[in-house]
Write an enzyme that holds these catalytic residues in place. Structure first.
Site, short mmCIF file in Angstrom:
data_model
loop_
_atom_site.label_atom_id
_atom_site.label_comp_id
_atom_site.label_asym_id
_atom_site.label_seq_id
_atom_site.Cartn_x
_atom_site.Cartn_y
_atom_site.Cartn_z
N HIS A 199 41.12 68.32 8.72
CA HIS A 199 41.25 68.45 7.27
C HIS A 199 41.42 67.09 6.58
O HIS A 199 42.16 66.96 5.60
CB HIS A 199 42.43 69.36 6.90
CG HIS A 199 42.29 70.77 7.38
ND1 HIS A 199 41.75 71.78 6.62
CD2 HIS A 199 42.60 71.34 8.57
CE1 HIS A 199 41.74 72.91 7.30
NE2 HIS A 199 42.26 72.67 8.50
N ASN A 215 43.19 79.06 5.03
CA ASN A 215 41.78 78.69 5.03
C ASN A 215 40.99 79.65 4.15
O ASN A 215 41.53 80.67 3.69
CB ASN A 215 41.21 78.74 6.46
CG ASN A 215 41.57 77.52 7.29
OD1 ASN A 215 41.94 76.47 6.76
ND2 ASN A 215 41.46 77.66 8.60
N HIS A 225 53.36 72.30 5.79
CA HIS A 225 53.95 72.74 7.06
C HIS A 225 54.25 74.24 6.97
O HIS A 225 55.01 74.67 6.10
CB HIS A 225 55.25 71.95 7.28
CG HIS A 225 56.04 72.37 8.49
ND1 HIS A 225 55.48 73.01 9.57
CD2 HIS A 225 57.35 72.22 8.78
CE1 HIS A 225 56.43 73.25 10.46
NE2 HIS A 225 57.57 72.78 10.01
FE1 HDD Z 1 46.13 73.31 10.79
C1 HDD Z 1 46.19 70.60 8.80
C2 HDD Z 1 45.00 75.24 8.15
C3 HDD Z 1 45.82 76.03 12.88
C4 HDD Z 1 47.53 71.54 13.28
N1 HDD Z 1 45.67 72.98 8.86
C5 HDD Z 1 45.77 71.78 8.21
C6 HDD Z 1 45.36 71.92 6.84
C7 HDD Z 1 45.02 73.23 6.66
C8 HDD Z 1 45.22 73.89 7.93
C9 HDD Z 1 44.53 73.88 5.39
C10 HDD Z 1 45.31 70.81 5.83
C11 HDD Z 1 46.58 70.74 5.04
C12 HDD Z 1 46.46 69.67 3.98
O1 HDD Z 1 45.65 69.86 3.06
O2 HDD Z 1 47.16 68.68 4.10
N2 HDD Z 1 45.45 75.22 10.58
C13 HDD Z 1 45.15 75.84 9.39
C14 HDD Z 1 44.99 77.24 9.61
C15 HDD Z 1 45.22 77.46 10.93
C16 HDD Z 1 45.52 76.20 11.55
C17 HDD Z 1 44.66 78.24 8.54
C18 HDD Z 1 45.20 78.76 11.70
C19 HDD Z 1 45.38 79.92 11.17
N3 HDD Z 1 46.55 73.70 12.73
C20 HDD Z 1 46.38 74.89 13.39
C21 HDD Z 1 46.91 74.77 14.73
C22 HDD Z 1 47.41 73.51 14.85
C23 HDD Z 1 47.17 72.86 13.58
C24 HDD Z 1 46.90 75.88 15.75
C25 HDD Z 1 48.09 72.84 16.01
C26 HDD Z 1 48.61 73.42 17.02
N4 HDD Z 1 46.68 71.39 11.01
C27 HDD Z 1 47.29 70.89 12.12
C28 HDD Z 1 47.75 69.47 11.94
C29 HDD Z 1 47.33 69.16 10.48
C30 HDD Z 1 46.66 70.45 10.05
C31 HDD Z 1 47.27 68.54 12.98
C32 HDD Z 1 46.50 67.91 10.25
C33 HDD Z 1 47.13 67.22 9.09
C34 HDD Z 1 48.31 67.98 8.77
O3 HDD Z 1 48.46 69.01 9.66
O4 HDD Z 1 49.08 67.77 7.86
O5 HDD Z 1 49.10 69.38 12.14
#
Ligand code: HDD
Length: 716
Positions: free
Chosen positions: A112, A184, A376
């Site tokens: 993202h 999402n 978060h």
């Molecule tokens: Fe995630 C970012 C949505 C599963 C780890 N995720 C991130 C963002 C969105 C989502 C919209 C961007 C937020 C922003 O605009 O700053 N992610 C989802 C959805 C998931 C999902 C809808 C499943 C239903 N994500 C998911 C899993 C993991 C992560 C299973 C790790 C185990 N996601 C992250 C992250 C991020 C992230 C690496 C990258 C930057 C951040 O968090 O802030 O931690």
């Protein structure tokens, strides 16, 4: 005027400079001061306008200073040993300026990374009150929000219109602390367990050897993963549908995906799925448009959101919940509610609207707000709790961890965009980038030195977050530690089939074409064959089409997949008509076009909420008329419809018309402009083609615009 360098004398240096350099350049004078140095206006939870906290203010006064507040006379010239001499290490301003610049970038989000955001307000209608005691969901509560939309796979500089899932992350600054709904635009996820997240992302990101392709799923590693981990097939078919290429962030649904648990005043619990419903409808661009836009305007979605908000077309979403009983087995009509690869069809559990969000203010600084915002799923409020969905459980760890690395330490909640609007009284102290000046001597509980403060709610009273007591793991496995998952998680195809078979024929056609395109980009034969096997399990006709395009044999289904009852609620193409807010309509004119006729077309479009763009042979003015695009800068893909007021036989205009026609857009030809139909090879009787006088043509185009596209043009 001479510079400071003049006073520096280096032993052995020539006594004077060559004559042509006699006049040293001058320091610039101060720029005019900003009219308003206050922080951005915001809304309190009661809806009263206020300003952001004082320490959010970045610049004060009109004089240029260093970061320490030292007024500067010159910021354009380094301190040198003579006018043509080397730069001196003692130039503290130069070093501060360059050092700060060197560190201007922070690590981009691992997923993202590319996003756009806006501020807004959420107003609850009270319909959620029977299920939750969350204060921001009580009738009439108004809560400030910040929403960041994003693509998943691409880097920060990638194009907006690539085929991908879109993030829809909302921060609610509630009176009980920050609540983040990190969702999402697709209601299911690729994997069922967070432990596979690094794997699916490694597979989706560019190949590690050449670092290509950027922001694409059309490559071997992605299809390798989803054909091996078949739980990903449901999310993948949504990606291959037009949901993967939205027309606008303003025209996307949002989903919380996981099942969450609501807790009401009495402590009774309900399971829910969260939905965002755009008031403008859910729409897509065509695949050809998406590809053209990626070159012509890679910032398409970012621009669209900012322009619409600036123009006063404030996008709105209704917020809804599907209410599901919190039973011991946590299933509903046989659907395992802890499996994030499954939806609950709306025909089984309707979406109840519990409030509306309006986005009405653009960020004033991209980095400070959009880049530094930290979401978060563990940012919860009383009345909303998590479930044991293994994907959600892993996310509860990952997001906090990522913010520490991305934002440089544990105090990211102190950044203005992340700061709660509720009172904070934590016992967290020190750490990198600590900006709070804490008073008191006893940051521990209980204490007898700071008057015992802060007091937990069990002492101080009032509502507080209370974890819902839950049996662990279910009856069968509750007493053993296991890496097993429930057998219900093994059904990987029935809902992919449900999705495909619920859609309209034109939507199904686009899915077939998308698979054919993406798999056509895959090199490994074995991967294509394995994915065809998955398609055979989803739908025979879908599989046959794609196999034919790939020049491969059609495999037989390898699994008994249950028949499904279609869910019409999954369709994007419906008979519904949507507001034209912020839709762009091109008006093609030439030097001869009557200005009054143009003005009346503009007026009619404005009245409908659309944005007219005058497209003329050249920029600037055409008589009294202001031109927005020349034939050279205009492009069909930024238009939702076209009104042609002049018979312009210019190849660029003809190409624009051909593309607009191919992309199913309404086109009106006024008066003798109809002569262009033959030049553009468009049949006058084709659906969505309007001819006649300017007023009638405009009315005809406005009649078609609310349907988004002229779907009848597509041969299914
Ligand atoms: Fe995630 C970012 C949505 C599963 C780890 N995720 C991130 C963002 C969105 C989502 C919209 C961007 C937020 C922003 O605009 O700053 N992610 C989802 C959805 C998931 C999902 C809808 C499943 C239903 N994500 C998911 C899993 C993991 C992560 C299973 C790790 C185990 N996601 C992250 C992250 C991020 C992230 C690496 C990258 C930057 C951040 O968090 O802030 O931690």
């Amino acid at each position: 005027m001479t510079s400071d360098a003049d006073s520096i004398k280096i032993p052995g240096a020539p006594a004077s400079e060559p004559p042509s350099f006699d006049e040293p350049s001058e320091a610039r004078g101060p720029l005019p001061s900003k009219p308003d140095q206050s922080g951005p206006a915001t809304f309190t939870p009661t809806g009263v306008a206020t300003t952001a906290p004082q320490d959010a203010v970045a610049q004060q006064g009109e004089r240029l200073t260093t970061a320490q507040g030292l007024p500067l006379r010159d910021t354009d010239h380094s301190l040198k040993a003579g006018r043509r001499g080397p730069v001196l290490l003692q130039d503290h301003h130069l070093r501060e300026k360059i050092t700060h610049f060197d560190h201007e970038r922070i690590p981009e989000r691992v997923v993202h990374a590319r996003g756009a955001a806006a501020h807004g307000r959420f107003e609850a209608n009270g319909e959620a009150e029977p299920y939750t005691r969350a204060a921001f969901l009580k009738a009439g509560a108004v809560t400030e929000t910040f929403v960041r939309f994003s693509t998943v796979l691409g880097s920060r500089g990638s194009a907006d219109t690539v085929r991908d899932t879109r993030g829809f992350a909302t921060k609610f600054y509630t009176s009980e602390g920050v609540y983040d709904l990190v969702g999402n635009n697709i209601p299911v996820f690729f994997i069922q367990d967070a432990i596979k997240f690094p794997d699916i992302i490694h597979a989706g990101k560019p190949h590690p050897d050449r670092e290509i392709p950027q922001a694409q799923s059309a490559h071997d590693t992605f299809w390798d993963f989803v054909s091996l981990h078949t739980e990903a097939q449901h999310h993948t078919i949504w990606n291959m549908s037009d949901r993967g290429i939205p027309r606008s962030y303003r025209m996307m649904q949002g989903f919380g995906i996981h099942t969450f648990r609501l807790v009401n005043e009495e402590g009774a619990t309900t399971l829910v799925k969260f939905h965002w419903r755009p008031r403008l409808g859910t729409h897509a661009v065509t695949w050809e448009e998406a590809q053209l836009i990626a070159g012509k305007d890679p910032d398409f979605h970012r621009r669209d959101l900012a322009d619409a908000i600036e123009a006063g077309a404030h996008p709105q979403w209704d917020f809804g919940i599907q209410v599901l009983p919190d039973t011991e087995d946590q299933t509903f009509h046989g659907i395992d509610l802890l499996d994030p690869t499954k939806i609950v069809p709306e025909e089984l559990a309707p979406v109840r609207i519990v409030g509306t969000m309006t986005l009405d203010r653009n960020p004033s600084n991209y980095f400070a707000e959009t880049e530094q915002v930290a979401f978060h799923p563990g940012h919860l409020v009383p009345g909303i709790d998590v479930t044991s969905d293994p994907l959600l459980q892993g996310r509860l760890f990952s997001y906090l961890d990522t913010q520490i690395s991305r934002l440089g330490g544990p105090n990211f909640a102190q950044l203005p965009i992340n700061r709660p609007h509720a009172e904070i009284n934590d016992m967290l102290r020190d750490g990198m980038h600590q900006t709070a000046v804490h008073s008191g001597v006893a940051p521990y509980h209980p204490n007898s030195l700071d008057g015992g403060c802060p007091f937990p709610a069990m002492v101080a009273g009032g509502d507080a977050f209370v974890d819902v007591p839950q049996p662990i793991g279910g009856e069968a496995t509750g007493d053993i530690v296991t890496r097993e998952q429930p057998a219900s998680f093994d059904d990987h195809f029935s809902q992919a089939r449900l999705f495909y078979r619920s859609l309209m024929p034109v939507e199904q056609l686009h899915i077939r074409q998308a698979y054919a395109f993406e798999l056509g980009k895959v090199y490994e034969q074995a991967i294509k064959e394995r994915q065809l096997q998955c398609l055979a399990n989803i739908d025979g006709e879908l599989c046959a089409f794609v196999a034919d395009q790939l020049g491969l044999p059609v495999p037989a289904a390898s699994e008994e997949v249950p028949e499904v009852e279609p869910s019409p609620a999954l369709r994007m193409v419906t008979a519904e008509r949507w507001p034209a807010d912020g839709r762009q309509v091109g008006i093609i004119v030439d030097d001869e076009t009557d200005a009054a006729a143009v003005a009346s077309v503009q007026e009619a479009l404005h009245a409908a909420g659309a944005t007219p763009l005058v497209i003329a042979p050249h920029g600037g003015k055409l008589g009294e008329l202001t031109v927005q695009r020349s034939f050279h800068t205009a492009t069909s893909v930024e238009l939702d419809a076209v009104v042609v007021l002049a018979p312009v036989v210019d190849p660029r205009v003809l190409e624009l018309l051909r593309e607009a026609f191919r992309h199913d857009k309404a086109i009106g030809f006024a008066g003798d402009a109809a002569a262009l139909l033959a030049d553009a090879a468009i049949a006058p009787t084709a659906p969505g083609i309007v001819t006649g006088e300017p007023a009638a043509v405009t009315a005809g185009v406005l009649e078609l615009l609310p349907s988004h596209r002229v779907w009848e043009r597509e041969e299914v």
